[in-house]
Design a protein around this motif. Structure first.
Motif, short mmCIF file in Angstrom:
data_model
loop_
_atom_site.label_atom_id
_atom_site.label_comp_id
_atom_site.label_asym_id
_atom_site.label_seq_id
_atom_site.Cartn_x
_atom_site.Cartn_y
_atom_site.Cartn_z
N LEU A 174 -6.40 3.18 -13.17
CA LEU A 174 -6.29 2.18 -12.10
C LEU A 174 -7.64 1.55 -11.81
N ALA A 175 -8.69 2.34 -11.83
CA ALA A 175 -10.03 1.79 -11.61
C ALA A 175 -10.40 0.81 -12.72
N HIS A 176 -10.06 1.15 -13.95
CA HIS A 176 -10.33 0.26 -15.08
C HIS A 176 -9.53 -1.04 -14.95
N ASN A 210 1.85 1.15 -4.43
CA ASN A 210 0.88 2.17 -4.83
C ASN A 210 1.56 3.42 -5.35
N HIS A 237 -8.48 -2.39 -12.18
CA HIS A 237 -9.09 -3.14 -11.08
C HIS A 237 -10.36 -3.86 -11.55
N GLN A 238 -11.19 -3.15 -12.28
CA GLN A 238 -12.43 -3.75 -12.80
C GLN A 238 -12.12 -4.91 -13.74
N SER A 239 -11.07 -4.79 -14.52
CA SER A 239 -10.68 -5.87 -15.44
C SER A 239 -10.24 -7.11 -14.68
N VAL A 240 -9.47 -6.90 -13.62
CA VAL A 240 -9.02 -8.04 -12.81
C VAL A 240 -10.22 -8.71 -12.15
N VAL A 241 -11.10 -7.93 -11.55
CA VAL A 241 -12.27 -8.49 -10.89
C VAL A 241 -13.15 -9.24 -11.89
N GLU A 279 0.80 -1.22 0.00
CA GLU A 279 0.00 0.00 0.00
C GLU A 279 0.84 1.28 0.00
N ASP A 329 -6.09 7.80 -11.81
CA ASP A 329 -7.07 7.08 -10.99
C ASP A 329 -8.07 6.33 -11.86
#
Length: 108
Positions: free
Chosen positions: A21-23, A9, A25-29, A5, A18
């Motif tokens: 990074l959100a995209h 990070n 994260h969504q791809s991994v999930v 962290e 940001d």
């Protein structure tokens, strides 16, 4: 976790916005199958702070199909302490009492 962290990070924030990074994260999930997601959530839910857990499930409630959200709620109910479950249920506006929960799920 602290190293991840802080050091990790810092590198991510230096190279990605940001939104990027959100995209990511969504791809991994999205790449996780239901069994993998259940395994991950079985560790994340009881280990997260109450506000983080509420934020995660609030986001899921808005974006996941209802059967997926209901499944995650069932997992949360099984994995969380009574106190943590009551905090989460209250934050989500759900009945906290175990005897009420099955009827709530069946009705929604």
């Amino acid at each position: 976790m602290h190293y991840e962290e802080t050091a990790h990070n810092a590198v991510l924030w230096a190279h990605y916005t940001d939104d990027e990074l959100a995209h990511l994260h969504q791809s991994v999930v999205a790449s996780l199958d239901p069994q993998e997601m259940s395994l991950v959530l079985a560790w994340i839910l009881p280990s997260s702070a109450a506000q983080e857990r509420l934020a995660l499930l609030s986001d899921m409630r808005m974006h996941a199909p209802p059967p997926v959200f209901d499944s995650v709620l069932g997992l949360a109910r099984a994995k969380l302490s009574t106190t943590d479950w009551h905090k989460l249920a209250k934050g989500l506006g759900l009945p906290a009492a175990p005897q009420v929960w099955p009827e709530y799920v069946a009705a929604h």
